[in-house]
Design an enzyme around this catalytic site. Structure first.
Site, PDB file in Angstrom:
ATOM      1  N   LYS A   1       0.810  -1.219   0.000  1.00 34.39           N
ATOM      2  CA  LYS A   1       0.000   0.000   0.000  1.00 34.39           C
ATOM      3  C   LYS A   1       0.849   1.278   0.000  1.00 34.39           C
ATOM      4  O   LYS A   1       0.605   2.189  -0.796  1.00 34.39           O
ATOM      5  CB  LYS A   1      -0.891  -0.041   1.241  1.00 34.39           C
ATOM      6  CG  LYS A   1      -2.038   0.895   1.241  1.00 34.39           C
ATOM      7  CD  LYS A   1      -2.976   0.539   2.382  1.00 34.39           C
ATOM      8  CE  LYS A   1      -2.206   0.236   3.657  1.00 34.39           C
ATOM      9  NZ  LYS A   1      -2.827   0.808   4.859  1.00 34.39           N
TER      10      LYS A   1
ATOM     11  N   ARG B   1     -11.101   3.836   9.041  1.00 35.03           N
ATOM     12  CA  ARG B   1     -10.836   2.526   9.630  1.00 35.03           C
ATOM     13  C   ARG B   1     -12.102   1.756   9.950  1.00 35.03           C
ATOM     14  O   ARG B   1     -12.048   0.584  10.270  1.00 35.03           O
ATOM     15  CB  ARG B   1     -10.070   2.694  10.948  1.00 35.03           C
ATOM     16  CG  ARG B   1      -8.621   2.960  10.771  1.00 35.03           C
ATOM     17  CD  ARG B   1      -7.839   2.598  12.002  1.00 35.03           C
ATOM     18  NE  ARG B   1      -8.458   3.022  13.242  1.00 35.03           N
ATOM     19  CZ  ARG B   1      -7.782   3.195  14.368  1.00 35.03           C
ATOM     20  NH1 ARG B   1      -6.494   3.008  14.390  1.00 35.03           N
ATOM     21  NH2 ARG B   1      -8.391   3.554  15.467  1.00 35.03           N
TER      22      ARG B   1
ATOM     23  N   ARG C   1       9.683 -10.952   6.550  1.00 35.80           N
ATOM     24  CA  ARG C   1      10.383  -9.699   6.812  1.00 35.80           C
ATOM     25  C   ARG C   1      11.468  -9.890   7.866  1.00 35.80           C
ATOM     26  O   ARG C   1      11.268 -10.582   8.859  1.00 35.80           O
ATOM     27  CB  ARG C   1       9.398  -8.637   7.322  1.00 35.80           C
ATOM     28  CG  ARG C   1       8.382  -8.254   6.288  1.00 35.80           C
ATOM     29  CD  ARG C   1       7.781  -6.919   6.585  1.00 35.80           C
ATOM     30  NE  ARG C   1       7.028  -6.925   7.838  1.00 35.80           N
ATOM     31  CZ  ARG C   1       6.046  -6.062   8.079  1.00 35.80           C
ATOM     32  NH1 ARG C   1       5.714  -5.168   7.173  1.00 35.80           N
ATOM     33  NH2 ARG C   1       5.405  -6.094   9.223  1.00 35.80           N
TER      34      ARG C   1
ATOM     35  N   ARG D   1      10.903  -8.748  13.167  1.00 39.31           N
ATOM     36  CA  ARG D   1      10.413  -7.648  13.983  1.00 39.31           C
ATOM     37  C   ARG D   1       9.650  -8.240  15.158  1.00 39.31           C
ATOM     38  O   ARG D   1       9.011  -9.276  15.021  1.00 39.31           O
ATOM     39  CB  ARG D   1       9.435  -6.799  13.181  1.00 39.31           C
ATOM     40  CG  ARG D   1      10.078  -6.009  12.098  1.00 39.31           C
ATOM     41  CD  ARG D   1       9.021  -5.645  11.075  1.00 39.31           C
ATOM     42  NE  ARG D   1       9.634  -4.909   9.990  1.00 39.31           N
ATOM     43  CZ  ARG D   1       9.822  -3.589  10.009  1.00 39.31           C
ATOM     44  NH1 ARG D   1       9.422  -2.894  11.048  1.00 39.31           N
ATOM     45  NH2 ARG D   1      10.396  -2.983   9.022  1.00 39.31           N
TER      46      ARG D   1
ATOM     47  N   ARG E   1      -3.849  -9.036  14.078  1.00 36.58           N
ATOM     48  CA  ARG E   1      -3.937  -7.863  13.199  1.00 36.58           C
ATOM     49  C   ARG E   1      -4.822  -8.119  11.991  1.00 36.58           C
ATOM     50  O   ARG E   1      -5.590  -7.263  11.582  1.00 36.58           O
ATOM     51  CB  ARG E   1      -2.535  -7.435  12.742  1.00 36.58           C
ATOM     52  CG  ARG E   1      -1.694  -6.808  13.839  1.00 36.58           C
ATOM     53  CD  ARG E   1      -0.605  -5.931  13.270  1.00 36.58           C
ATOM     54  NE  ARG E   1       0.334  -6.673  12.430  1.00 36.58           N
ATOM     55  CZ  ARG E   1       1.453  -7.258  12.876  1.00 36.58           C
ATOM     56  NH1 ARG E   1       1.776  -7.186  14.136  1.00 36.58           N
ATOM     57  NH2 ARG E   1       2.248  -7.899  12.042  1.00 36.58           N
TER      58      ARG E   1
END
Ligand SMILES: [Zn+2]
Length: 213
Positions: A14, A89, A123, A156, A167
């Site tokens: 995004k 949101r 990641r 992370r 999430r």
């Protein structure tokens, strides 16, 4: 004047797609996440609230998000338009937003959850210099070591399967109703976010009727 909203799960690219569009069409890229990060780094009062909220494992309140977006839009420096990322949101914010602004389109970067998983869990971050890696798209020359400083690559802290599950659940429960609302108003263009970034960008421009260059 072009006014867009961009939506997509974590790992959907995004930010990258928004930056590409903003640059070529002189749009002001309004990223709620970036604005909050700026406040945290600049030690503002809002930053202190954001830091505290995140440390408690909570989400920044809708009213704060709304205020940040409203203040940003009221600067009226968006002569050629804007592209909002990270807002609305939820349904209530979407309704408020539609009452206040005529938008031209909602760009939905569509990425299946299994691909979100694959991307996010790939990641890595250099524990010494902080450089980002992605074991899919940008893997280091020596496995587990930073190309620049040789530091150890780590995940992370918040990229655990448990955190990602939470999430994604939160993303769908809030975002899906917003998308439904926008779809009913025929604002939404859905773009497959799985191909490389140039292909995704071209698809966005084609669907929005923007020049492709
Ligand atoms: Zn490094």
């Amino acid at each position: 004047m072009r006014k867009y909203v961009i939506m997509g799960a974590q790992g959907s690219g995004k930010g990258t797609q928004a930056a590409m569009l903003a640059k070529d069409f002189d749009l002001v890229h309004i990223s709620v996440g970036d604005i909050f990060r700026w406040h945290v780094q600049s030690h503002t009062k809002l930053g202190a609230y954001v830091r505290r909220t995140i440390a408690e494992g909570e989400l920044v309140g809708d009213d704060r998000v709304e205020a940040v977006v409203r203040d940003r839009l009221e600067q009226h420096d968006w002569n050629y338009g804007f592209l909002i990322d990270g807002f609305p949101r939820n349904r209530r914010q979407a309704e408020f937003f539609l009452e206040s602004y005529d938008i031209d389109g909602v760009i939905h970067l569509d990425l299946p959850d299994e691909e979100v998983w694959r991307r996010v869990l790939a990641r890595r971050l250099c524990s010494r210099c902080g450089l980002d890696y992605n074991l899919i798209a940008h893997s280091p020359q020596n496995q587990g070591r930073c190309d620049v400083c040789g530091g150890e690559l780590v995940s992370r802290e918040d990229d655990t399967p448990e955190a990602l599950t939470a999430r994604l659940r939160d993303y769908h429960s809030k975002t899906d109703p917003v998308l439904d609302l926008f779809r009913r108003k025929e604002y939404v263009i859905s773009v497959d976010a799985r191909p490389d970034k140039a292909t995704v960008q071209a698809a966005i421009r084609e669907q929005l009727g923007l020049p492709t260059r």
